[in-house]
Design an enzyme around this catalytic site. Sequence first.
Site, PDB file in Angstrom:
ATOM      1  N   THR A 193       0.838  -1.192   0.000  1.00  0.00           N
ATOM      2  CA  THR A 193       0.000   0.000   0.000  1.00  0.00           C
ATOM      3  C   THR A 193       0.876   1.245   0.000  1.00  0.00           C
ATOM      4  O   THR A 193       1.947   1.272   0.616  1.00  0.00           O
ATOM      5  CB  THR A 193      -0.926   0.032   1.233  1.00  0.00           C
ATOM      6  N   SER A 201      -1.558   3.559  10.715  1.00  0.00           N
ATOM      7  CA  SER A 201      -2.542   2.735  11.419  1.00  0.00           C
ATOM      8  C   SER A 201      -1.894   1.380  11.660  1.00  0.00           C
ATOM      9  O   SER A 201      -0.845   1.064  11.079  1.00  0.00           O
ATOM     10  CB  SER A 201      -3.824   2.553  10.590  1.00  0.00           C
ATOM     11  N   TYR A 260      -2.974  -1.329  10.567  1.00  0.00           N
ATOM     12  CA  TYR A 260      -3.018  -1.998   9.260  1.00  0.00           C
ATOM     13  C   TYR A 260      -1.792  -1.626   8.430  1.00  0.00           C
ATOM     14  O   TYR A 260      -1.088  -2.493   7.905  1.00  0.00           O
ATOM     15  CB  TYR A 260      -4.289  -1.619   8.510  1.00  0.00           C
ATOM     16  N   HIS A 261      -1.515  -0.326   8.280  1.00  0.00           N
ATOM     17  CA  HIS A 261      -0.376   0.102   7.472  1.00  0.00           C
ATOM     18  C   HIS A 261       0.935  -0.421   8.050  1.00  0.00           C
ATOM     19  O   HIS A 261       1.859  -0.784   7.312  1.00  0.00           O
ATOM     20  CB  HIS A 261      -0.342   1.628   7.376  1.00  0.00           C
ATOM     21  N   LYS A 321       1.640  -3.906   6.923  1.00  0.00           N
ATOM     22  CA  LYS A 321       2.167  -3.947   5.557  1.00  0.00           C
ATOM     23  C   LYS A 321       3.664  -3.642   5.542  1.00  0.00           C
ATOM     24  O   LYS A 321       4.423  -4.220   4.749  1.00  0.00           O
ATOM     25  CB  LYS A 321       1.420  -2.939   4.685  1.00  0.00           C
TER      26      LYS A 321
END
Length: 478
Positions: free
Chosen positions: A225, A260, A262-263, A266
């Site tokens: 991302t 976040s 989530y990031h 990644k």
Amino acid sequence: MQCPMMQNQRAGRRAAKAASQQSVASMRVGGRVCALRASVGRKAASAAQVASRAVSVKVNAIATIERPAGPAPTSSGGGAGTRVMIIGGDGYCGWATALHLSARGYEVCIVDNLCRRQFDLTLGLDTLTPIATIHDRVRKWAEVSGKYISLQIGDICDWEFLSQAFTSFQPEHVVHFGEQRSAPYSMIDRQKAVFTQTNNVVGTLNVLFAIKELKPDCHLVKLGTMGEYGTPNIDIEEGYLTVTHNGRTDTLPYPKQGNSFYHLSKIHDSTNMLFTCKAWKVAATDLNQGVVYGVRTEETMADPMLINRYDYDGIFGTALNRFVVQAAVGHPLTVYGKGGQTRGFLDIRDTVRCIQIAIDNPAARGEMRVFNQFTEQFSVNQLAEIVNREGRKLGLDVVVQNVPNPRVEAEEHYYNAKHTKLVELGLQPHLLADSMIDSLLDFAVQYRDRVRMELIKPAVDWRKTGVKVNTMGAAVAK
């Protein structure tokens, strides 16, 4: 997408594994598949039903659409039988990619545990466009195209399942979409944050081990991302940055600033991939993708049962999707904060083409290459202006409204990201201004009776993430 596990599920997993050998025989397509089948328009299940589904998904089921007797269908060009495993192939990007590659002659196997659907059931969400079950989708694709997609249902965090899937399909390329992909979801509460990082990092580690041990020549195409980079006050390069410090120069991975949990997951994936490329000579392409929009691809529009999902809620919906739905139903476009947040965007038709380009031009053994996968940059305010302008062409009364920002992010910042490598390999981008009406607004107007207004407002605040489970308060703002 991978499934959130409840606290008692570790014990349930052992029981599920013990029963799996008996279950597999009865869970084959053509022999009455016994798997998660969330019918179109089904409302959120009860807590007991959700728990049952969560455990049943863990069963190592293999459900394959069997190819009928006779010669294989003739390829329509491109793939020439190349074997591609798509992890997370029931999701938004994964489903469109599976059909795109299958239509072009690639041999496709979808691996998914159907948990993106489970998230909707758990949180009380629903896609704007009604989608069929994955089994019905795959069957319909076979009827429409004459091409056959293998389907394996299971969790890639389960090594026994993943190794079986690798051994049986023998992929030449693995396209890895199978992660929890929502920043707001990862910020709901401690449980969702832990799940996001455990699921995403462990799942990718398992894929890397599967390649090393079972298929060393397999090429990994991993969806990253653009959010890994954050919003630095310098140009964003494609993966690497050449730095001169105290008279010495080196090329290093570009600094990462995830915004976040989530990031951050990644970022951990990218670091693990870089290490395994060096240590094990894995061939990997990391696609740092921008925000994807659109429903329409040639394949997903071939039949109503093949249509892709469209998320507009505060958990999985993007700002652009939310604006388009708001315009369709007469709700003000809700701009978070000052609206200067700028990101990269691309059409779903460009996403599937980028995946094909990465497969057709694979990385070398031991190479960890990074492509920034987007075609245009827009601020939130610019998105609102575009939706306003295009919506008025359809006679929609569009109003823009600024609301408090639930995220912790810079609302005015410099943003200039490079994205040349995929274009150099042949990508011909679709532009948002040209596709806004036919790929977004038409669908929002067509299905606006399915819009649930209470899901539009943001309900997850980055500043209030706590240890208390917040499932009931995650989707609907108080």
